[in-house]
Design a protein around this motif. Structure first.
Motif, short mmCIF file in Angstrom:
data_model
loop_
_atom_site.label_atom_id
_atom_site.label_comp_id
_atom_site.label_asym_id
_atom_site.label_seq_id
_atom_site.Cartn_x
_atom_site.Cartn_y
_atom_site.Cartn_z
N VAL A 280 0.86 -1.18 0.00
CA VAL A 280 0.00 0.00 0.00
C VAL A 280 0.90 1.24 0.00
N THR A 281 0.43 2.32 -0.65
CA THR A 281 1.21 3.54 -0.79
C THR A 281 0.44 4.72 -0.22
N PHE A 282 1.11 5.54 0.60
CA PHE A 282 0.54 6.78 1.13
C PHE A 282 1.07 7.95 0.32
N GLU A 288 5.58 9.98 -1.90
CA GLU A 288 5.04 8.62 -1.75
C GLU A 288 5.76 7.88 -0.63
N TYR A 289 4.97 7.16 0.18
CA TYR A 289 5.52 6.31 1.25
C TYR A 289 4.84 4.95 1.14
N ARG A 290 5.66 3.92 0.91
CA ARG A 290 5.11 2.57 0.81
C ARG A 290 5.09 1.91 2.18
N ARG A 317 -4.72 0.46 -3.32
CA ARG A 317 -3.27 0.47 -3.40
C ARG A 317 -2.68 1.80 -2.96
N SER A 318 -3.49 2.87 -2.94
CA SER A 318 -2.97 4.19 -2.63
C SER A 318 -3.95 4.93 -1.71
N ILE A 319 -3.38 5.65 -0.74
CA ILE A 319 -4.19 6.41 0.22
C ILE A 319 -3.62 7.83 0.29
N ASP A 320 -4.48 8.83 0.06
CA ASP A 320 -4.08 10.23 0.19
C ASP A 320 -4.29 10.66 1.63
N VAL A 321 -3.26 11.23 2.24
CA VAL A 321 -3.31 11.69 3.62
C VAL A 321 -3.19 13.20 3.63
N ALA A 322 -4.22 13.87 4.13
CA ALA A 322 -4.22 15.33 4.20
C ALA A 322 -3.83 15.79 5.61
N ASP A 323 -3.39 17.03 5.72
CA ASP A 323 -3.08 17.66 7.01
C ASP A 323 -1.98 16.91 7.79
N GLN A 330 7.18 9.50 9.38
CA GLN A 330 8.41 8.78 9.69
C GLN A 330 8.60 8.65 11.19
N GLU A 331 8.30 9.70 11.96
CA GLU A 331 8.43 9.65 13.41
C GLU A 331 7.49 8.62 14.01
N ASP A 332 6.28 8.49 13.43
CA ASP A 332 5.32 7.51 13.95
C ASP A 332 5.84 6.10 13.75
#
Length: 344
Positions: A280-282, A288-290, A317-323, A330-332
């Motif tokens: 899955v890709t963010f 992009e972050y897989r 396969r892809s999720i858009d993350v707003a805000d 990466q910290e999470d």
């Protein structure tokens, strides 16, 4: 298990020699990517042995083999060709596919091994005196040394090993296994002799594997009846120092050890770093972050419902993350690994 790590069978005897089967689930090296490797290992290594062998793998006794190779013939030599087999034995994907089929399950046992290495040395202070003394065959021995939890010593026979007629004209040298118990002990031993003055090599014998055992069928000693020509030692001894030599035995003892602790955080971190199996890709801030959906589902009930719940889209396969800014994601991930490590 990683590349080069193996499972080994119990030692068995065939033709009067000791053998074991060695299986590499992820291949013996990186040239075997996608394959398992399998070998028959010759452990006795006393003389050259001509063998005829065939290797196969089956799901169950009586069924047709998944892979079969041979029969083939080969000569195994101590210290040189000590195993026969196939680096590309059977495709891992084939075994993985069969492993997912439901039915009676067979547990595969894993054995883990550690190596302990030390060099045993024996000083021969005056070979001419030792050889010309009244007790010609009196051996020279070093004090007992412990390697791998077992007791060992090396013994040098200046006039040859008296119980072996083949040693006529030679000095002999042997490694002795002194511990008594029920363990079979696998070792690699390399013998050499140096001149004490100048440290020049007099003789060297290639490393050779050997299994020592005690009990009814004991194997307590191993070495060379023809270690070095006595004429050579006499010639060197007459060059000024009377014959001062150092005998070395580089000894590696391989023994079974407890299963190493599970390093789950380290394994997950490696999986995240090399991106294996990411599905899955963010899209975050144009970047992009897989990721692995199963890890996300374990980390968050929201992701669990989104990716694995009854309303989840199978082809998502892809999720858009707003805000959210990329550094926060990466910290999470790092925080999750630290939390996981604290619970282990």
């Amino acid at each position: 298990m990683g590349v080069g790590e193996y499972i080994i069978s119990p030692i068995f005897r065939a033709g009067g020699y000791d053998w074991s089967i060695v299986f590499y689930p992820n291949g013996i090296d990186y040239h075997c990517a996608g394959y398992t490797s399998a070998y028959a290992s010759y452990l006795s290594q006393t003389i050259d042995v001509s063998v005829k062998y065939a290797l196969s793998v089956k799901r169950k006794e009586g069924q047709a083999p998944l892979a079969s190779f041979g029969p083939r013939k080969q000569v195994l030599s101590p210290g040189r060709y000590c195993s026969v087999g196939y680096p590309r034995f059977v495709e891992r994907s084939k075994l993985n596919m069969l492993s997912t089929i439901r039915g009676p399950r067979q547990i595969m046992s894993f054995r883990y091994f550690t190596d302990s290495t030390a060099t045993l040395s024996l000083e021969v202070s005056n070979y001419l005196q030792a050889y010309s003394s009244s007790a010609l065959a009196s051996p020279l021995a070093r004090p007992v040394c412990k390697v791998g939890g077992y007791d060992w010593k090396i013994v040098f026979y200046p006039d040859g090993y008296r119980w072996n007629s083949e040693s006529d004209g030679y000095a002999s040298c042997y490694l002795y296994y002194l511990s008594q118990g029920n363990d079979d002990v696998s070792v690699m031993a390399t013998f050499s002799m140096l001149q004490k003055k100048g440290h020049e090599e007099v003789v060297s014998h290639n490393g050779c594997k050997r299994v020592f055992s005690s009990g009814t069928f004991a194997h307590l000693t191993w070495g060379y009846s023809k270690f070095v020509d006595k004429a050579k030692l006499e010639s060197l001894s007459q060059q000024g120092d009377g014959g001062c030599f150092t005998i070395l035995c580089a000894l590696t003892v391989t023994k079974e050890s407890p299963q190493p602790p599970l390093d789950l955080p380290g394994h997950i971190e490696a999986m995240l770093m090399d991106e294996r199996g990411m599905d899955v890709t963010f899209m975050v801030g144009g970047q992009e972050y897989r990721a692995h959906r199963i890890v996300l589902a374990a980390r968050s009930p929201v992701f669990s419902a989104m990716l694995l719940g009854p309303m989840a889209e199978k082809d998502m396969r892809s999720i858009d993350v707003a805000d959210m800014h990329p550094p926060y994601l990466q910290e999470d991930t790092s925080l999750y690994l630290h939390e996981l490590a604290a619970k282990m």
